[in-house]
Design a protein around this motif. Structure first.
Motif, short mmCIF file in Angstrom:
data_model
loop_
_atom_site.label_atom_id
_atom_site.label_comp_id
_atom_site.label_asym_id
_atom_site.label_seq_id
_atom_site.Cartn_x
_atom_site.Cartn_y
_atom_site.Cartn_z
N ASP A 190 0.90 -1.27 0.17
CA ASP A 190 -0.11 0.04 -0.04
C ASP A 190 0.97 1.34 -0.07
N ILE A 191 1.77 1.44 -1.03
CA ILE A 191 2.43 2.53 -1.22
C ILE A 191 1.74 3.69 -1.66
N ASN A 192 2.13 4.90 -1.11
CA ASN A 192 1.12 5.99 -1.62
C ASN A 192 2.02 7.07 -2.05
N ILE A 193 2.26 7.17 -3.34
CA ILE A 193 3.06 8.30 -4.22
C ILE A 193 2.05 9.48 -4.58
N ARG A 194 2.58 10.38 -3.76
CA ARG A 194 2.11 11.82 -3.78
C ARG A 194 0.55 11.82 -3.52
N GLY A 195 0.14 11.13 -2.52
CA GLY A 195 -1.21 10.81 -2.07
C GLY A 195 -2.03 10.21 -2.71
N GLY A 196 -1.60 9.33 -3.65
CA GLY A 196 -2.50 8.30 -4.34
C GLY A 196 -2.28 7.00 -3.73
N SER A 197 -3.26 6.26 -4.04
CA SER A 197 -3.61 4.87 -3.39
C SER A 197 -2.70 3.76 -4.14
N ASN A 198 -2.65 2.70 -3.75
CA ASN A 198 -1.54 1.86 -4.09
C ASN A 198 -1.79 1.31 -5.60
N ASP A 199 -3.43 0.92 -5.85
CA ASP A 199 -3.71 0.31 -7.04
C ASP A 199 -3.57 1.52 -8.13
N GLN A 200 -3.05 2.70 -8.09
CA GLN A 200 -2.92 3.60 -8.82
C GLN A 200 -1.40 3.52 -9.29
#
Length: 840
Positions: free
Chosen positions: A242-252
């Motif tokens: 569940d890595i959040n890159i700049r506020g996004g969810s992991n499936d993104q």
């Protein structure tokens, strides 16, 4: 009397020293003999005659002794000179000059004498040539004795050398390439934080696992843990799934392994990366300014590649820690064929280690329950490397990831038992063909098939209710791209990609009876093109591209999407450069997060595809502007960004309040800034990073329509450092961020009894905040050599060594008496880990 004895001893010692001196001189003279003298000795010993031209051997000296084995002596002379001996009869030999040579050398740089892998070696005025291997070594046979070689490599001056200076005798000669210096060469890349992390000109971050140093809490180069050390990338629930890159969810995020899209990324409910790092050679992380060859991933891209060059010797290693053990190897079968494999398995079903106990508690930490679980995981990878010739290289790869769990819990008050099982697998294979058709034109074909499968069963209410859930993803893709380089400054990329994704979801509930079986398919046709341009002095880098997407769901929609991409890097001075990045992206796959009913924690998410109505295609647009200063060992970077992601659903965002099941469609906007400062030398590296985000949802059908994102973390701060003392490496770090938002029940009227079943009355969405998060980690590694070609590493790490109890999630549910229960998830406590590895 004593003096006479002493004098005799001195005389004896003098005689011994004199004899030893004569013997040494004799050895030296025989070890460096004139060839004419050696030939005369051989003629006397073996009763033979040598015929030769005097000028061929005049002045030649060799380290060869005249022995009774004539053929062996001749062989040594030929190996150390350019002479050829031809046997005319039993007694007569003719000596002539070789017209060709067998040559070899090892190419190093002249700065730190690192190996230069992939340097081009040309024999001028002939068709002969080769490239250096991973050790910088090359060899050529039958090279004209008067030939001249040219050795070239990007970033180094050309080296011209006569073939006659590189005779094939061992050890081969070492050649040093001089680095090519010019103004602004330093602006190309900057290695920061730790060894092996490099910031590229196009804004991406590259991680070289083989050269990787150390980070706080990490004793192994876990890819998905390492990327979280960078600004703007965090996991607010401490997982790699569940890595959040700049506020996004992991499936993104688009996660690629060998060009294959991966639908599973973690073991042990996301606490461990599912990708074995020891054959992973290169990882590219992209937050913005993506190349047009990539589709999907509206938040970010993590692209992992394993070793792609055929080594000239067997390479491998093995190791274990308190969670599992693994082994890997690279085995050359022929000069142009090799295989790679890696295998890893947990020991959690065999040994109950302290690390496993803490991981288990972190996942299943509900209150007032007795728990029992049996869990293990494994992953296997393989790769076949076949160099058809120097211009065409074919690769085949596969990966199998598996998680298995049997888990039961019993409430202490009601004695109600719940049993759960989970089988989660990801099986993928892919093939790749790279072709260099000329110096200016190359092509690459990549195709893959991936299948993700989740089978989950929950037996609750003392076996009165059975819930079965099945989620399967099947995806096939083929991509063709061409690269045209008319000049060294210009690069033109073109390509086409077709992808078909089919996802099925099946649910079966025994009480109350419910069944659902849905399968959807989406097809994507994409044409992409982009141009890279870099000025000769490297002052300006410019990349502009377009991706044309045609997305089709056979039952519901067909949509054409145009996605421009941009990356600009301009050096204002030698130390200061400005960077502008921008992109439009889209994706048609997402994950449903029904967390309140998700009895097995964060990993039991369900993939779905867009249908154009209940879930549209997710689209993003992003822009950023950054300023970087790097001077020798000092780096400072700041970047402001804006990102908007439209077409999201409340069912994919992990709501645990009144908006959890409604499925409203909306968007989120993220505005923020990232800052990094790093002082780095060969001995130590110290850095601090800070990220500020404003991350808000906007759902038209929700009241209020604008409220904080579930992943809205306003402030994130990291302070860390590494220190190297000979074979020891130490690292210490502190991670802080403000609490995530959550929704509390209405204090005045918490339960709505007008509905059946009763439900909770909530305050406004995400109007409350969890306490701040603070965690300190440490790690240490010691490298040593067991024997030649067998090296070892021992490591120890401690996560959260202050044992701080951080609440990372809170939600509410009604029990059988319509009373509100508070469910909180606590972070990992003090978690030690040990590792030992060997490599050869």
């Amino acid at each position: 009397m004593a003096n006479k004895i002493l004098n005799k001893i001195l005389v004896c010692l003098s005689i011994v020293c004199f004899i030893f001196s004569l013997k040494t001189q004799a050895q030296e003279s025989t070890s460096n003999t004139e060839l004419t003298v050696l030939l005369q000795q051989l003629e006397t010993i073996h009763s033979v005659k040598f015929s030769y031209v005097d000028e061929y051997i005049r002045g030649i000296r060799v380290n060869v002794q005249a022995t009774k084995n004539l053929e062996a002596v001749i062989e040594k002379i030929e190996a150390k000179t350019q002479l050829h001996f031809e046997k005319l009869s039993k007694r007569y030999y003719a000596i002539s000059l070789n017209k060709t040579l067998d040559i070899c050398a090892t190419v190093l740089d002249n700065f730190k004498q690192n190996t230069v892998n992939g340097a081009t070696v040309e024999v001028l005025s002939s068709g002969l040539g080769t490239v250096t291997d991973e050790n910088g070594y090359f060899s050529l046979k039958s090279v004209p004795k008067d030939a001249v070689l040219r050795i070239t490599f990007v970033g180094f001056k050309n080296l011209i050398i006569a073939a006659s200076e590189l005779t094939g005798q061992q050890p081969c000669k070492i050649l040093l390439l001089a680095q090519y210096y010019q103004q602004l060469e330093e602006v190309v890349v900057y290695e920061f934080l730790t060894k092996g992390l490099i910031k590229q000109t196009d804004g991406s971050i590259e991680m070289n696992n083989e050269e990787f140093g150390i980070l706080p809490g990490l004793i192994e180069p876990d890819v998905l843990q390492t990327v979280q050390a960078l600004p703007g990338i965090k996991s607010i629930d401490e997982t790699v799934s569940d890595i959040n890159i700049r506020g996004g969810s992991n499936d993104q995020n688009l996660i690629l392994w060998e060009g294959i899209k991966m639908y599973q990324s973690g073991h042990f409910f996301g606490l461990i990366s599912a990708f074995n790092p020891y054959l992973t050679d290169n990882v590219t992380l992209i937050k913005n300014g993506t190349s047009s060859q990539y589709g999907d991933g509206v938040s970010g891209i993590i692209d992992m590649r394993t070793k792609d060059d055929i080594a000239n010797r067997f390479l491998g290693g093995a190791g274990f820690n308190l969670i599992g053990g693994d082994a890997y190897a690279h085995i050359p079968l022929k000069e142009n064929v090799a295989v790679q494999f890696s295998a890893r398995r947990s020991i959690t079903d065999l040994v109950n280690t302290p690390t496993y106990k803490n991981f288990f508690t972190r996942v299943f930490n509900e209150n007032e329950v007795a728990q029992d679980g049996n869990f293990f995981f494994y992953d296997i990878t393989g790769k076949l490397l076949y160099d058809i010739n120097e211009e065409h290289k074919w690769r085949f790869s596969f990966i199998n990831i598996n998680n298995l769990l049997d888990y039961s819990e019993r409430e202490m008050n009601s004695e109600e038992t719940t049993q759960s099982t989970l089988d989660q697998t990801n099986l993928s294979s892919g093939t790749n063909l790279k072709s260099d058709w000329s110096e200016n034109f190359a092509s690459e074909i990549n195709a893959y098939y991936t299948r993700y499968n989740l089978e989950a069963q929950n037996i609750g209410m003392n076996a009165q209710q059975v819930l079965l859930q099945h989620n399967e993803v099947e995806e096939s893709s083929v991509k063709l791209k061409t690269i045209y380089k008319p000049t060294t400054q210009l690069n033109w990329l073109n390509g086409y990609q077709f992808t078909e994704t089919g996802i099925s979801n099946r649910t079966n509930v025994s009480q109350p009876p419910f069944q659902s079986n849905v399968r959807n398919v989406v097809r994507s046709h994409a044409v992409f093109s982009e141009i890279d341009y870099e000025t000769e002095n490297q002052k300006l880098f410019l990349r502009g591209g377009l991706r044309f997407n045609l997305l089709q769901n056979p039952d519901t929609f067909e949509e054409f999407i145009l996605e421009p991409r941009l990356s600009i890097n301009y050096a204002l001075t030698r130390e200061l450069k400005v960077q502008a990045l921008g992109e439009f992206k889209s994706q048609a796959t997402n994950q449903i997060l029904d967390l309140e009913q998700n009895f097995l924690g964060i990993e039991k998410r369900r993939w779905i595809v867009s249908d154009g109505t209940t879930l549209p295609i997710t689209k993003s647009k992003q822009g950023s502007l950054g300023l970087n200063y790097d001077s020798e060992n000092f780096f400072v970077g700041a970047e402001a960004f804006y990102k908007e992601v439209d077409g999201i659903s409340t069912s994919t965002q992990g709501f645990q309040n009144q908006d959890q099941f409604n499925g409203e469609i909306g968007k989120y906007e993220v505005k923020g800034m990232e800052f990094l400062i790093n002082q780095k030398t060969d001995i130590y590296s110290v850095w601090a990073s800070y990220t500020y985000n404003i991350n808000d949802y906007n759902f038209t059908d929700v009241v209020p329509s604008k409220f904080p994102n579930n992943l809205d973390i306003k402030h994130t701060l990291t302070f860390a450092g590494t220190y190297t003392l000979n074979a020891f490496k130490f690292s210490l770090g502190l991670n802080y961020h403000t609490g995530r938002p959550f929704t509390q029940p209405d204090s005045d009227e918490p339960v709505d009894t007008t509905f059946f079943p009763n439900r909770i009355n909530y305050n406004e969405p995400n109007s409350s905040r969890l306490p701040e998060y603070l965690r300190a980690d440490a790690s240490a590694i010691y490298n040593f050599e067991i024997k030649e070609n067998l090296k070892a590493t021992a490591g120890v790490s401690v996560l959260n060594f202050t044992d701080r109890k951080n609440t990372i999630n809170t939600y509410y549910q009604l029990n059988g008496q319509s009373e509100i229960e508070t469910i909180s998830t606590t972070s990992l406590g003090l978690t030690p880990n040990l590792s030992f590895r060997i490599r050869f």
